[in-house]
Scaffold this motif. Structure first.
Motif, mmCIF file in Angstrom:
data_model
loop_
_atom_site.group_PDB
_atom_site.id
_atom_site.type_symbol
_atom_site.label_atom_id
_atom_site.label_comp_id
_atom_site.label_asym_id
_atom_site.label_seq_id
_atom_site.Cartn_x
_atom_site.Cartn_y
_atom_site.Cartn_z
ATOM 1 N N GLY A 166 -6.880 3.197 -17.339
ATOM 2 C CA GLY A 166 -7.104 3.479 -16.107
ATOM 3 C C GLY A 166 -7.245 2.762 -14.872
ATOM 4 N N THR A 167 -8.513 2.199 -15.133
ATOM 5 C CA THR A 167 -9.114 1.415 -13.961
ATOM 6 C C THR A 167 -7.956 0.030 -13.944
ATOM 7 O OG1 THR A 167 -11.262 2.012 -14.248
ATOM 8 C CG2 THR A 167 -10.793 0.057 -13.210
ATOM 9 N N GLN A 168 -7.502 -0.512 -14.857
ATOM 10 C CA GLN A 168 -6.643 -1.640 -14.858
ATOM 11 C C GLN A 168 -5.416 -1.410 -14.213
ATOM 12 O OE1 GLN A 168 -5.904 -3.442 -18.772
ATOM 13 N NE2 GLN A 168 -7.706 -2.710 -19.379
ATOM 14 N N TRP A 169 -4.756 -0.055 -14.438
ATOM 15 C CA TRP A 169 -3.618 0.330 -13.685
ATOM 16 C C TRP A 169 -3.889 0.560 -12.130
ATOM 17 C CZ3 TRP A 169 -3.432 5.065 -11.028
ATOM 18 C CH2 TRP A 169 -2.474 5.205 -10.304
ATOM 19 N N LEU A 170 -4.978 1.126 -11.973
ATOM 20 C CA LEU A 170 -5.211 1.186 -10.505
ATOM 21 C C LEU A 170 -5.525 0.206 -9.783
ATOM 22 C CD1 LEU A 170 -5.862 2.810 -8.138
ATOM 23 C CD2 LEU A 170 -8.245 3.574 -8.780
ATOM 24 N N LEU A 171 -6.073 -1.164 -10.465
ATOM 25 C CA LEU A 171 -6.486 -2.307 -9.705
ATOM 26 C C LEU A 171 -5.009 -3.007 -9.480
ATOM 27 C CD1 LEU A 171 -9.595 -3.411 -11.552
ATOM 28 C CD2 LEU A 171 -9.379 -2.727 -9.137
ATOM 29 N N ARG A 172 -3.991 -2.810 -10.565
ATOM 30 C CA ARG A 172 -2.814 -3.480 -10.431
ATOM 31 C C ARG A 172 -1.816 -2.910 -9.472
ATOM 32 N NH1 ARG A 172 -2.601 -3.098 -16.281
ATOM 33 N NH2 ARG A 172 -1.345 -1.141 -16.042
#
Length: 337
Positions: A166-172
């Motif tokens: 989820g954090t990876q998605w948000l940063l992307r």
């Protein structure tokens, strides 16, 4: 502080805290008032948009600033600033504090311009005690740093920290919201954190591989001290090659400067007096800007506004050896000391 998980970043409680920080000094703006008119609903909607990956950053608003130089600033809507605060306060800032080297001074707790200046002055004093006024500064900065940051490389650097999906998605989502594969918006809080991290590999090459003790960086402005020119040239060529691997370029104005000539950094010029004391004088261009601003505001501001501006300049100029500039300002406006 341990960096937060995705669920913690997007929790109602942390979004509420982020809202309170985002509204600071902006509580009378229309978009803030409108958001607060139905605060609970808006925060829960933001939470669920994030949770179910419906969230996207709305269109950036662009405007120009001209002091100290002309720049385009890209600003996001208020709801997106709330997300930025939660991401930075709960994830990126704690992560940066654990990972970045001490000499990386910009936009960090208990650091900033005063800390960077203190480091440089301390390095200059230590250098003088050992080498006198012989030696060289290496002054580097990046050509159009924020517009040049490569998204793919930045994501690779972030992937090393093992964020949850989820954090990876948000940063992307945040990174991809601006530019076409490169560039970070100047108005985003997250852009400051990303920009600090992007050159961390270069920091470590300078400090750990090349063993440069006298090094300070403020965002993309880098200063080093060397006892001889050969060492400075070697460092310059090494950094130039390594920076190209990050798909960015050194500013052509980057240079090796004799210590006897002094160096400019963060709006000040630093040099040694005849006795070896570090002298810190306001840059000529900064002084000209101050006088231009005083002339512009003297007839248009209220007495209270002008007094606040004058007090601000007094505090700033007192940080260095430029008290005479403040005296000249007082003389110009014909105010007795």
């Amino acid at each position: 502080m341990i960096p937060a998980t995705f669920e913690q970043i997007i929790s109602f409680e942390n979004l509420l805290k982020a809202h309170r920080r985002a509204r600071c000094c902006k509580q009378y703006k229309r978009e803030v008032i409108q958001f607060e008119a139905n605060l609970s609903h808006n925060l829960w909607k933001l939470h669920y948009d994030l949770k179910y990956r419906r969230y996207n950053i709305n269109e950036y608003r662009k405007f120009m600033i001209y002091d100290p130089k002309e720049r385009e600033i890209q600003a996001i809507p208020y709801k997106d600033r709330i997300v930025q605060h939660s991401v930075c306060d709960n994830l990126l800032i704690p992560l940066m504090e654990r990972h970045l080297i001490n000499a990386n001074c910009a936009c960090r707790k208990e650091k900033g311009t005063d800390y960077a200046i203190k480091l440089l002055r301390g390095f200059m004093t230590k250098h003088y005690k050992k080498y006198g006024d012989t030696g060289y500064f290496l002054k580097l900065d990046i050509k159009k740093y924020f517009p040049s940051i490569n998204h793919e490389i930045l994501l690779q650097k972030l992937s090393r920290f093992g964020f949850d999906e989820g954090t990876q998605w948000l940063l992307r989502t945040i990174i991809a919201s601006y530019g076409e594969g490169k560039g970070l918006p100047m108005g985003n809080q997250s852009s400051q954190c990303f920009a600090l991290l992007y050159l961390d590999r270069i920091d470590r090459i300078i400090k750990e591989k090349l063993g440069i003790k006298f090094y300070v960086r403020y965002m993309d402005d880098m200063i080093m001290l060397f006892p001889d020119k050969k060492s400075a040239v070697l460092c310059l060529e090494t950094v130039r090659k390594e920076i190209q691997k990050e798909k960015i370029m050194l500013n052509p104005k980057s240079a090796i400067i004799s210590i006897k000539n002094g160096v400019e950094f963060l709006g000040w010029r630093f040099f040694f007096s005849k006795t070896g004391k570090v002298v810190q004088k306001i840059k000529q261009s900064s002084k000209q800007r101050i006088f231009a601003k005083v002339k512009e505001k003297y007839s248009s501001c209220t007495k209270e506004q002008f007094a606040c501006m004058l007090a601000s300049y007094k505090g700033h100029l007192s940080r260095g050896n430029s008290w005479k500039v403040y005296i000249k300002i007082k003389e110009f406006i014909n105010i007795s000391l």
